[in-house]
Write a protein that holds these residues in place. Structure first.
Motif, PDB file in Angstrom:
ATOM      1  N   UNK A 201       4.885  20.405  -4.555  1.00 50.95           N
ATOM      2  CA  UNK A 201       5.117  19.407  -3.808  1.00 50.95           C
ATOM      3  C   UNK A 201       4.307  18.043  -3.990  1.00 50.95           C
ATOM      4  N   UNK A 202       2.927  18.463  -3.846  1.00 51.06           N
ATOM      5  CA  UNK A 202       2.134  17.248  -3.942  1.00 51.06           C
ATOM      6  C   UNK A 202       1.997  16.603  -5.392  1.00 51.06           C
TER       7      UNK A 202
ATOM      8  N   UNK B  35       0.978  -1.291   0.048  1.00 47.56           N
ATOM      9  CA  UNK B  35       0.047   0.045  -0.011  1.00 47.56           C
ATOM     10  C   UNK B  35       0.888   1.332  -0.049  1.00 47.56           C
ATOM     11  N   UNK B  36       0.437   2.306  -0.851  1.00 48.94           N
ATOM     12  CA  UNK B  36       1.131   3.605  -0.900  1.00 48.94           C
ATOM     13  C   UNK B  36       1.120   4.360   0.527  1.00 48.94           C
ATOM     14  N   UNK B  37       2.289   4.979   0.738  1.00 49.57           N
ATOM     15  CA  UNK B  37       2.042   5.535   2.174  1.00 49.57           C
ATOM     16  C   UNK B  37       1.408   6.783   1.983  1.00 49.57           C
ATOM     17  N   UNK B  38       0.601   7.312   2.887  1.00 48.66           N
ATOM     18  CA  UNK B  38       0.051   8.488   3.023  1.00 48.66           C
ATOM     19  C   UNK B  38       1.021   9.672   3.616  1.00 48.66           C
TER      20      UNK B  38
ATOM     21  N   UNK C 147       4.113  11.592  -8.008  1.00 44.90           N
ATOM     22  CA  UNK C 147       4.915  11.094  -9.088  1.00 44.90           C
ATOM     23  C   UNK C 147       5.968  10.128  -8.492  1.00 44.90           C
ATOM     24  N   UNK C 148       6.228  10.272  -6.918  1.00 50.63           N
ATOM     25  CA  UNK C 148       7.237   9.202  -6.539  1.00 50.63           C
ATOM     26  C   UNK C 148       6.002   8.112  -5.942  1.00 50.63           C
ATOM     27  N   UNK C 149       5.050   8.047  -6.346  1.00 50.86           N
ATOM     28  CA  UNK C 149       3.927   6.928  -5.953  1.00 50.86           C
ATOM     29  C   UNK C 149       3.565   7.075  -4.344  1.00 50.86           C
ATOM     30  N   UNK C 150       3.400   8.279  -4.084  1.00 56.07           N
ATOM     31  CA  UNK C 150       2.772   8.337  -2.672  1.00 56.07           C
ATOM     32  C   UNK C 150       1.401   8.880  -2.614  1.00 56.07           C
ATOM     33  N   UNK C 151       0.627   8.594  -1.711  1.00 52.56           N
ATOM     34  CA  UNK C 151      -0.843   8.997  -1.531  1.00 52.56           C
ATOM     35  C   UNK C 151      -0.562  10.487  -0.855  1.00 52.56           C
ATOM     36  N   UNK C 152      -1.306  11.572  -1.362  1.00 51.67           N
ATOM     37  CA  UNK C 152      -1.061  12.689  -0.762  1.00 51.67           C
ATOM     38  C   UNK C 152      -2.243  13.667  -0.344  1.00 51.67           C
TER      39      UNK C 152
END
Length: 120
Positions: free
Chosen positions: A20-21, A3-6, A26-31
């Protein structure tokens, strides 16, 4: 699949928040972006909370450290972004659980490395 980190962000400048978001996605994080300290604090109380908080402290009063401490008390790593001297900010925020400080303008490789270290 992991699971992607938030990542929860706070900053006063909308354009900086947007950039930043976009970079984090693009780095595959949830924001999740927040526009003010009250919103950031209320998001902190949600379950599950964020995996990482990135706070752009430019334009905030010193009481921003109190919010940082709330994250530290919940073992949520904190990355501070600033246009000020990073060493000074790290020393000032050290008592409040600051994990790392990066100076603007942000370098993508340094941001990636720092986030990966904070999330380990």
């Amino acid at each position: 699949m992991t699971e992607k980190a938030l990542v929860l962000t706070l900053g006063k400048r909308d354009e900086n928040q947007r950039l930043l978001a976009e970079t984090l996605r693009e780095m595959n994080y949830k924001v999740e972006t927040t526009a003010n300290k009250a919103e950031l604090s209320s998001t902190l109380l949600e379950s599950p909370g964020p995996d990482l908080s990135i706070i752009d402290i430019d334009g905030y009063d010193p009481d921003i450290w109190d919010i940082s401490q709330q994250f530290a008390e919940r073992s949520i790593p904190i990355l501070i972004v600033t246009s000020a001297d990073a060493d000074r900010v790290q020393a000032e925020g050290g008592d409040y659980g600051i994990g790392s400080v990066l100076s603007k303008p942000l370098d993508g490789a340094e941001l990636t490395t720092t986030i990966n270290l904070l999330l380990k």
